[in-house]
Write a protein that holds these residues in place. Structure first.
Motif, PDB file in Angstrom:
ATOM      1  N   HIS A 111       0.750  -1.346   0.064  1.00 39.40           N
ATOM      2  CA  HIS A 111      -0.091  -0.078   0.008  1.00 39.40           C
ATOM      3  C   HIS A 111       1.123   1.385  -0.018  1.00 39.40           C
ATOM      4  O   HIS A 111       0.642   2.262  -0.657  1.00 39.40           O
ATOM      5  CB  HIS A 111      -0.978  -0.008   1.268  1.00 39.40           C
ATOM      6  CG  HIS A 111      -2.140  -0.922   1.014  1.00 39.40           C
ATOM      7  ND1 HIS A 111      -2.970  -0.917   0.207  1.00 39.40           N
ATOM      8  CD2 HIS A 111      -2.478  -1.734   1.834  1.00 39.40           C
ATOM      9  CE1 HIS A 111      -3.895  -1.819  -0.007  1.00 39.40           C
ATOM     10  NE2 HIS A 111      -3.879  -2.653   1.386  1.00 39.40           N
ATOM     11  N   LYS A 112       2.133   1.238   0.448  1.00 44.87           N
ATOM     12  CA  LYS A 112       2.795   2.557   0.773  1.00 44.87           C
ATOM     13  C   LYS A 112       3.659   2.446  -0.529  1.00 44.87           C
ATOM     14  O   LYS A 112       3.644   3.707  -1.118  1.00 44.87           O
ATOM     15  CB  LYS A 112       3.754   2.338   1.875  1.00 44.87           C
ATOM     16  CG  LYS A 112       4.788   3.325   2.048  1.00 44.87           C
ATOM     17  CD  LYS A 112       5.792   3.307   3.251  1.00 44.87           C
ATOM     18  CE  LYS A 112       6.738   4.304   3.401  1.00 44.87           C
ATOM     19  NZ  LYS A 112       7.721   4.105   4.466  1.00 44.87           N
ATOM     20  N   GLN A 113       4.167   1.546  -1.140  1.00 49.43           N
ATOM     21  CA  GLN A 113       5.206   1.731  -2.226  1.00 49.43           C
ATOM     22  C   GLN A 113       4.565   1.338  -3.510  1.00 49.43           C
ATOM     23  O   GLN A 113       5.143   1.488  -4.719  1.00 49.43           O
ATOM     24  CB  GLN A 113       6.327   0.557  -1.864  1.00 49.43           C
ATOM     25  CG  GLN A 113       7.134   0.932  -0.482  1.00 49.43           C
ATOM     26  CD  GLN A 113       8.031   2.353  -0.497  1.00 49.43           C
ATOM     27  OE1 GLN A 113       7.647   3.262  -1.466  1.00 49.43           O
ATOM     28  NE2 GLN A 113       9.078   2.008  -0.158  1.00 49.43           N
ATOM     29  N   GLY A 114       3.569   0.601  -3.539  1.00 49.08           N
ATOM     30  CA  GLY A 114       2.696   0.004  -4.660  1.00 49.08           C
ATOM     31  C   GLY A 114       3.115  -1.338  -5.036  1.00 49.08           C
ATOM     32  O   GLY A 114       2.915  -1.759  -6.168  1.00 49.08           O
ATOM     33  N   TYR A 115       4.187  -1.770  -4.258  1.00 52.32           N
ATOM     34  CA  TYR A 115       4.607  -3.271  -4.653  1.00 52.32           C
ATOM     35  C   TYR A 115       5.274  -3.915  -3.437  1.00 52.32           C
ATOM     36  O   TYR A 115       5.675  -3.228  -2.438  1.00 52.32           O
ATOM     37  CB  TYR A 115       5.673  -3.178  -5.740  1.00 52.32           C
ATOM     38  CG  TYR A 115       6.911  -2.611  -5.288  1.00 52.32           C
ATOM     39  CD1 TYR A 115       8.178  -3.319  -4.944  1.00 52.32           C
ATOM     40  CD2 TYR A 115       7.377  -1.373  -5.225  1.00 52.32           C
ATOM     41  CE1 TYR A 115       9.255  -2.971  -4.629  1.00 52.32           C
ATOM     42  CE2 TYR A 115       8.319  -0.641  -4.913  1.00 52.32           C
ATOM     43  CZ  TYR A 115       9.506  -1.324  -4.443  1.00 52.32           C
ATOM     44  OH  TYR A 115      10.609  -0.799  -4.328  1.00 52.32           O
ATOM     45  N   THR A 116       5.472  -5.029  -3.604  1.00 53.66           N
ATOM     46  CA  THR A 116       6.220  -5.746  -2.519  1.00 53.66           C
ATOM     47  C   THR A 116       6.723  -7.187  -3.052  1.00 53.66           C
ATOM     48  O   THR A 116       6.078  -7.730  -4.069  1.00 53.66           O
ATOM     49  CB  THR A 116       5.285  -6.257  -1.338  1.00 53.66           C
ATOM     50  OG1 THR A 116       6.324  -6.785  -0.280  1.00 53.66           O
ATOM     51  CG2 THR A 116       4.485  -7.238  -1.619  1.00 53.66           C
ATOM     52  N   PHE A 124      -3.189  12.922  -4.535  1.00 54.01           N
ATOM     53  CA  PHE A 124      -4.017  12.081  -3.528  1.00 54.01           C
ATOM     54  C   PHE A 124      -3.964  12.292  -2.237  1.00 54.01           C
ATOM     55  O   PHE A 124      -2.562  12.443  -1.619  1.00 54.01           O
ATOM     56  CB  PHE A 124      -3.701  10.624  -4.010  1.00 54.01           C
ATOM     57  CG  PHE A 124      -4.835   9.592  -3.706  1.00 54.01           C
ATOM     58  CD1 PHE A 124      -6.013   9.724  -4.525  1.00 54.01           C
ATOM     59  CD2 PHE A 124      -4.938   8.892  -2.621  1.00 54.01           C
ATOM     60  CE1 PHE A 124      -6.942   8.699  -4.350  1.00 54.01           C
ATOM     61  CE2 PHE A 124      -6.021   7.987  -2.362  1.00 54.01           C
ATOM     62  CZ  PHE A 124      -6.985   7.910  -3.052  1.00 54.01           C
ATOM     63  N   ASP A 125      -4.824  12.482  -1.361  1.00 51.98           N
ATOM     64  CA  ASP A 125      -4.994  12.873   0.094  1.00 51.98           C
ATOM     65  C   ASP A 125      -3.957  11.758   0.704  1.00 51.98           C
ATOM     66  O   ASP A 125      -4.403  10.663   0.536  1.00 51.98           O
ATOM     67  CB  ASP A 125      -6.273  13.005   0.724  1.00 51.98           C
ATOM     68  CG  ASP A 125      -6.299  13.620   1.929  1.00 51.98           C
ATOM     69  OD1 ASP A 125      -5.553  13.224   2.781  1.00 51.98           O
ATOM     70  OD2 ASP A 125      -7.224  14.305   2.276  1.00 51.98           O
ATOM     71  N   PRO A 126      -3.069  12.169   1.468  1.00 53.07           N
ATOM     72  CA  PRO A 126      -2.169  11.354   2.005  1.00 53.07           C
ATOM     73  C   PRO A 126      -3.042  10.417   3.323  1.00 53.07           C
ATOM     74  O   PRO A 126      -2.378   9.518   3.714  1.00 53.07           O
ATOM     75  CB  PRO A 126      -0.909  12.021   2.609  1.00 53.07           C
ATOM     76  CG  PRO A 126      -1.372  13.356   2.804  1.00 53.07           C
ATOM     77  CD  PRO A 126      -2.461  13.615   1.724  1.00 53.07           C
ATOM     78  N   ARG A 127      -3.966  11.002   3.701  1.00 57.18           N
ATOM     79  CA  ARG A 127      -4.573  10.307   4.777  1.00 57.18           C
ATOM     80  C   ARG A 127      -5.377   9.053   4.005  1.00 57.18           C
ATOM     81  O   ARG A 127      -5.981   8.201   4.997  1.00 57.18           O
ATOM     82  CB  ARG A 127      -5.525  11.306   5.319  1.00 57.18           C
ATOM     83  CG  ARG A 127      -4.846  12.432   6.151  1.00 57.18           C
ATOM     84  CD  ARG A 127      -6.013  13.585   6.616  1.00 57.18           C
ATOM     85  NE  ARG A 127      -6.746  14.103   5.351  1.00 57.18           N
ATOM     86  CZ  ARG A 127      -7.694  14.941   5.697  1.00 57.18           C
ATOM     87  NH1 ARG A 127      -8.192  15.280   6.615  1.00 57.18           N
ATOM     88  NH2 ARG A 127      -8.370  15.283   4.485  1.00 57.18           N
ATOM     89  N   MET A 128      -5.442   8.891   2.971  1.00 61.66           N
ATOM     90  CA  MET A 128      -6.325   8.012   2.265  1.00 61.66           C
ATOM     91  C   MET A 128      -5.425   6.843   1.532  1.00 61.66           C
ATOM     92  O   MET A 128      -4.217   7.115   1.229  1.00 61.66           O
ATOM     93  CB  MET A 128      -6.951   8.521   1.013  1.00 61.66           C
ATOM     94  CG  MET A 128      -8.115   9.379   1.714  1.00 61.66           C
ATOM     95  SD  MET A 128      -9.252  10.378   0.317  1.00 61.66           S
ATOM     96  CE  MET A 128     -10.039   8.850  -0.415  1.00 61.66           C
ATOM     97  N   GLN A 129      -5.875   5.593   1.990  1.00 63.63           N
ATOM     98  CA  GLN A 129      -5.160   4.427   1.153  1.00 63.63           C
ATOM     99  C   GLN A 129      -5.649   4.467  -0.215  1.00 63.63           C
ATOM    100  O   GLN A 129      -6.754   4.540  -0.599  1.00 63.63           O
ATOM    101  CB  GLN A 129      -5.464   3.263   1.819  1.00 63.63           C
ATOM    102  CG  GLN A 129      -4.910   1.733   1.295  1.00 63.63           C
ATOM    103  CD  GLN A 129      -5.003   0.780   2.209  1.00 63.63           C
ATOM    104  OE1 GLN A 129      -4.435   0.632   3.227  1.00 63.63           O
ATOM    105  NE2 GLN A 129      -6.082  -0.126   2.000  1.00 63.63           N
TER     106      GLN A 129
END
Length: 253
Positions: free
Chosen positions: A13-18, A118-123
């Motif tokens: 969710h943070k980086q877009g990948y894992t 995109f609002d940083p408070r939103m995932q």
């Protein structure tokens, strides 16, 4: 060190990948590699050389990959318990090959004008996940996957005039994977497969998962019919039959 499912979800969710290291055992990866190479020997399916779609038709080991422990658990955790496999492609990339243009897959789901974030408070919502299983070790010169961390939140296509693209100071990260590793990423992430500059062949198997309302992409689309032998094999397995698209009735039908 083995990472937990939640750690992978948080990074995604943070980086877009894992990257899930060792998602396949060596024997599993080797068997799948041989299966992909065998599929490449047969007639193509109307796409480009070195690509085969609908790999779940190529045998039970590919069907079971759809339920690979850890990876399918990740997909269901992110996409919900009604998700399904919507595409399954294999790639064989020889020297000078590779989809090396920076891109997002298909379309932007949340396009944003320049200067709007995109609002940083939103995932960032996730509708699709691509899982790339590396069936050989991938080195720096073999056309490794490259990604721009966090760019899935940009709401924009990568700038074709900026090579490589940079998002909020983040430069490309190169995924140097080992045989059996699996990269999971959202198609909204800026990414590419770098050009293979070696004499080694890069072999990967992809499994894409989507929310139930995402149409499955089995060419020729509306005229496609899942082989009856696959239906019969999995009809009494609720999880697998759902992942293949055999859903219970819902509000739209």
């Amino acid at each position: 060190m083995i990472r937990s499912l939640q750690e992978h979800i948080d990074e995604f969710h943070k980086q877009g990948y894992t990257l899930m290291k060792g998602a396949l055992q060596a024997q599993e990866a080797e068997s799948l590699k041989e299966g992909v190479l065998k599929a490449m020997e047969g007639p193509g399916d109307g796409y480009r050389d070195g690509l085969r779609t609908r790999m779940f038709e190529k045998g039970e080991q590919f069907q079971r990959l759809i339920m690979q422990p850890g990876v399918v658990d990740f997909a269901e955790a992110v996409l919900g318990p009604k998700c399904h496999m919507f595409a399954m492609n294999a790639h064989r990339t020889a020297r000078n090959g590779g989809i090396d243009n920076w891109h997002v897959d298909e379309e932007l789901f949340f396009p944003l004008p320049e200067g709007v974030e995109f609002d940083p408070r939103m995932q960032m919502p996730t509708f699709l996940i691509t899982c790339i299983y590396y069936l050989v070790d991938v080195t720096e010169t073999m056309g490794p996957t490259q990604v721009i961390p966090g760019s899935h939140r940009s709401g924009q296509e990568p700038d074709p005039n900026q090579n490589p693209p940079i998002y909020k100071g983040q430069e490309p990260v190169t995924i140097l994977a080992k045989q059996g590793d699996c990269l999971l990423f959202t198609g909204q992430l800026w990414h590419r497969g770098a050009r293979n500059e070696s004499d080694e062949v890069r072999i990967v198997q992809q499994v894409m998962y989507g929310k139930r309302w995402i149409s499955q992409r089995f060419y020729p689309f509306v005229n496609y019919q899942l082989p009856q032998e696959i239906v019969e094999r999995w009809k009494d397995h609720p999880r697998m039959s759902r992942l293949l698209g055999m859903h219970q009735r819902g509000p739209y039908g």
